[in-house]
Write an enzyme that holds these catalytic residues in place. Structure first.
Site: not given
Length: 178
Positions: A47, A146
């Site tokens: 990532r 979030d």
């Protein structure tokens, strides 16, 4: 005589050591409260390697120094390392429990969905609330947050594909989407 096979080291585009992984873990925990398991080192590499490519940075050590000094990159760092598994009524027993709680406590005023991802969870909460109270405008506010800023942009749109609502009952699709 027994031959011992050793796994050959993985050839990687960027230098990435155990120390780099430990720095990532420490930084992610201090900035976002996320505690990565030791088994996530390959995920971290894949990532964050994308960010190194985008920024044309040649090592994880240099990238982590850059992240620590750059607030905007810190947001990319956190976004890259969060996992956004989401679906309508994911883990249905939670919504059964919410329904029972709302029926027993009809004066609830606020509900917070702390990991709203792209919005399916808070939308599922809203559908549960509407079903319990028999109204599309009950006096309950739902706060959806979030840690990943990218998914919040999707959640704000509130537009979902046919495939994402396909697992919902026909009644839910007709009542809340068509």
């Amino acid at each position: 005589m027994t031959a011992v096979l050793q796994a050959s080291p993985v050839q990687r585009e960027f230098a990435y050591s155990r120390r780099d992984f430990e720095r990532v873990k420490k930084l992610l925990f201090s900035q976002a409260g996320i505690n990565l398991a030791d088994s996530k080192d390959a995920m971290v590499y894949s990532r964050l390697a994308r960010r190194l490519r985008v920024l044309n940075i040649s090592s994880f050590k240099a990238y982590l120094t850059f992240v620590a000094q750059n607030e905007e990159e810190m947001e990319h760092f956190i976004n890259a390392l969060t996992t956004n598994l989401t679906a309508f009524f994911r883990e249905p027993h939670h919504f059964d429990a919410l329904s029972a709680y709302l029926q027993a406590n009809p004066n609830v005023k606020r509900i917070w969905c702390a990991a709203s991802s792209t919005g399916e969870e808070p939308y599922s909460i809203a559908m549960t609330v509407a079903s319990v109270f028999g109204s599309f405008s009950p006096k309950i506010s739902i706060l959806a947050t979030d840690i990943d800023s990218k998914v919040l942009h999707i959640a704000r749109e509130g537009v979902y594909s046919q495939s994402s609502i396909a697992q919902l009952s026909l009644q839910h699709r007709q009542q809340f989407f068509y």
